[in-house]
Design an enzyme around this catalytic site. Structure first.
Site, PDB file in Angstrom:
ATOM      1  N   CYS A   1      -6.237   1.759   5.946  1.00 53.49           N
ATOM      2  CA  CYS A   1      -6.849   0.509   6.407  1.00 53.49           C
ATOM      3  C   CYS A   1      -6.220   0.102   7.743  1.00 53.49           C
ATOM      4  CB  CYS A   1      -6.619  -0.580   5.359  1.00 53.49           C
ATOM      5  SG  CYS A   1      -4.879  -1.075   5.201  1.00 53.49           S
TER       6      CYS A   1
ATOM      7  N   CYS B   1      -2.317  -0.367   7.548  1.00 54.71           N
ATOM      8  CA  CYS B   1      -1.586   0.895   7.420  1.00 54.71           C
ATOM      9  C   CYS B   1      -1.718   1.749   8.680  1.00 54.71           C
ATOM     10  CB  CYS B   1      -2.081   1.648   6.197  1.00 54.71           C
ATOM     11  SG  CYS B   1      -1.692   0.777   4.653  1.00 54.71           S
TER      12      CYS B   1
ATOM     13  N   GLU C   1       0.904   3.832   1.841  1.00 54.16           N
ATOM     14  CA  GLU C   1       1.362   4.230   3.172  1.00 54.16           C
ATOM     15  C   GLU C   1       2.557   3.398   3.622  1.00 54.16           C
ATOM     16  OE1 GLU C   1      -3.270   4.268   3.492  1.00 54.16           O
ATOM     17  OE2 GLU C   1      -1.742   3.323   2.248  1.00 54.16           O
TER      18      GLU C   1
ATOM     19  N   HIS D   1       0.854  -1.186   0.000  1.00 54.16           N
ATOM     20  CA  HIS D   1       0.000   0.000   0.000  1.00 54.16           C
ATOM     21  C   HIS D   1       0.889   1.235   0.000  1.00 54.16           C
ATOM     22  CE1 HIS D   1      -3.852  -2.002   1.796  1.00 54.16           C
ATOM     23  NE2 HIS D   1      -3.292  -2.738   0.844  1.00 54.16           N
TER      24      HIS D   1
END
Length: 185
Positions: A104, A107, A76, A74
């Site tokens: 999410c 993260c 992040e 991801h």
């Protein structure tokens, strides 16, 4: 006829001698949006992130789950990894992470564990956002660290980019890259 001069608060950029603050949340969110555009160009879910320390962008990334065949890739996580390598430390005190979509659970947990000071996101994710929407991992009282959260910065632009990507996916308008190993930046 006498004109009346309005008294603005001293913090008003036009009434004080201080220069206007151009490096603000919107400025850095626009940088995150540019990262999200890179994700879309590479047929990834368009989420982008930038990390800011001492008023400067020091790391940036975009979603690369499909490219790297890695569920943890991801924006992040990739940004935090790049920043930790650059700073030579996993403790990211004084860092603000700007991301186009609310993080999410994975993260948000990484933000807490890395001791990020603040996260700023574009649009909320009521189904799986974990900075206060579905869950609040960043502010959970039992954690050793809480992350300050600001949501809704350039919310419409961030949400529209996301919605438009999935509209294109549904309508078959996203063609596969001619050279799957080629990155578009």
């Amino acid at each position: 006829m006498r004109s009346e001069k309005k008294n603005f608060p001293e913090t008003d950029a036009f009434s004080s001698d201080a220069p206007p603050e151009i490096f603000n949340d919107e400025y850095f969110m626009r940088a995150a949006l540019r990262e999200a555009e890179k994700a879309e160009l590479n047929h990834e879910v368009p989420v982008g992130a930038v990390a800011v320390k001492d008023g400067m962008i020091v790391a940036r990334a975009w979603n690369q789950v499909e490219l790297l065949k890695d569920a943890t890739a991801h924006a992040e996580i990739l940004t935090l990894t790049a920043l930790s390598a650059q700073l030579g430390d996993w403790r990211l005190d004084g860092v603000t992470l700007y991301v186009t979509k609310e993080p999410c659970a994975m993260c948000a947990g990484a933000l807490v564990n890395a001791r990020v000071e603040r996260v700023v996101y574009g649009f909320a994710d009521p189904r799986s956002g974990c900075c206060g929407s579905a869950l609040d991992i960043t502010g959970f009282p039992g954690m050793l660290h809480q992350v300050k959260v600001t949501g809704g910065v350039l919310e419409l632009e961030c949400a529209e980019q996301f919605k438009e990507f999935f509209r294109k996916v549904r309508n078959g308008q996203l063609s596969k890259p001619s050279n799957p190993g080629e990155l578009h930046e």
